[in-house]
Design a protein around this motif. Sequence first.
Motif, PDB file in Angstrom:
ATOM      1  N   PHE A  17       5.015   5.382   3.282  1.00 17.28           N
ATOM      2  CA  PHE A  17       5.232   5.453   1.836  1.00 17.28           C
ATOM      3  C   PHE A  17       4.435   6.570   1.175  1.00 17.28           C
ATOM      4  N   ASN A  18       3.540   7.191   1.948  1.00 19.18           N
ATOM      5  CA  ASN A  18       2.819   8.347   1.412  1.00 19.18           C
ATOM      6  C   ASN A  18       3.629   9.641   1.535  1.00 19.18           C
ATOM      7  N   ILE A  19       4.802   9.564   2.153  1.00 23.11           N
ATOM      8  CA  ILE A  19       5.720  10.701   2.187  1.00 23.11           C
ATOM      9  C   ILE A  19       6.499  10.698   0.871  1.00 23.11           C
ATOM     10  N   PRO A  20       6.429  11.769   0.079  1.00 23.67           N
ATOM     11  CA  PRO A  20       7.055  11.757  -1.253  1.00 23.67           C
ATOM     12  C   PRO A  20       8.523  11.355  -1.256  1.00 23.67           C
ATOM     13  N   ARG A  72       8.697   7.595  -0.713  1.00 25.03           N
ATOM     14  CA  ARG A  72       8.157   6.885  -1.879  1.00 25.03           C
ATOM     15  C   ARG A  72       9.168   6.837  -3.029  1.00 25.03           C
ATOM     16  N   ASP A  83       0.845  -1.196   0.000  1.00 28.87           N
ATOM     17  CA  ASP A  83       0.000   0.000   0.000  1.00 28.87           C
ATOM     18  C   ASP A  83       0.880   1.246   0.000  1.00 28.87           C
ATOM     19  N   TRP A  84       1.032   1.845  -1.183  1.00 31.60           N
ATOM     20  CA  TRP A  84       1.892   3.025  -1.319  1.00 31.60           C
ATOM     21  C   TRP A  84       1.238   4.281  -0.754  1.00 31.60           C
ATOM     22  N   ASP A  85      -0.045   4.224  -0.422  1.00 26.59           N
ATOM     23  CA  ASP A  85      -0.741   5.382   0.141  1.00 26.59           C
ATOM     24  C   ASP A  85      -0.747   5.373   1.662  1.00 26.59           C
ATOM     25  N   LYS A  86      -0.094   4.384   2.241  1.00 24.25           N
ATOM     26  CA  LYS A  86      -0.040   4.253   3.697  1.00 24.25           C
ATOM     27  C   LYS A  86       1.303   4.759   4.210  1.00 24.25           C
ATOM     28  N   TYR A  87       1.292   5.390   5.412  1.00 26.62           N
ATOM     29  CA  TYR A  87       2.527   5.863   6.037  1.00 26.62           C
ATOM     30  C   TYR A  87       3.469   4.684   6.246  1.00 26.62           C
ATOM     31  N   GLU A  92       8.623  17.556  -1.420  1.00 25.67           N
ATOM     32  CA  GLU A  92       7.434  16.934  -2.018  1.00 25.67           C
ATOM     33  C   GLU A  92       7.726  16.288  -3.366  1.00 25.67           C
ATOM     34  N   SER A 152       8.389   3.853  12.833  1.00 26.44           N
ATOM     35  CA  SER A 152       7.693   3.437  11.616  1.00 26.44           C
ATOM     36  C   SER A 152       8.174   2.038  11.224  1.00 26.44           C
TER      37      SER A 152
END
Length: 242
Positions: free
Chosen positions: A25-28, A31, A19-23, A208, A84
Amino acid sequence: MQARPYLKAISLKEDMITDWDKYPFNIPAIRNINTLQFHSGVTFFVGENGAGKSTLIESIALAMGFSSEGGTRNFNLATADTISTLHRYLKTIRSFATPKDYYFLRAESFYNVATYMDQVGGITSGYGDKLLHERSHGEAFMAALTLKLRGKGLYIFDEPEAALSPTRQMAAISAIHQLVKKESQFIIATHSPILLSYPDAKILHLDEHGISEISYEETEHFSITRSFLNNYKKLLPTLLED
């Protein structure tokens, strides 16, 4: 063949991420790690609050076998479960040579490390002839840097300037340089324009858009500090407006 950098690079185990939208990995910047290569001497992470510097530096330390609160690799203390999971997804690319010394200095939890070391090791723990809590916070930081670290080491620092005056930050540059000459490698997350001035360091900017290498003069720490000091009489009225 050169031993350093002991930690050559890190990359993401992308096939493990579901899940790339989960912390986190949601930090640019996280990612977009791809393969991140380190300098043989000093690598700095810079960026705004929330850019991912501390998350990344903590995860590198954990992937290298440190405790989340810092200290040597023999030290194991966790007073709060706030780390994390990023370290589980990091692949470390290492030198053929193994460091002789290791230390993770984390500003926000160094008090806990000092308490433990004073209780367990006292003045035999390698920080000099005084207990860490008999020193100021900044003096304890400098004791770790100048007395505990022996060279030929891998040293990971998270905002070491937090307890240091400008004069002590300049002393820290000197101490870091002496350890680099003793075949040590540093990876440091910092907001300090003084520490960032260390010559020939690699500066990695997290934002970002991801992670990019920049020069010292391109950092906001340099440009904003210089601008403020040169123009503070003009800037303060605007900053203090109701």
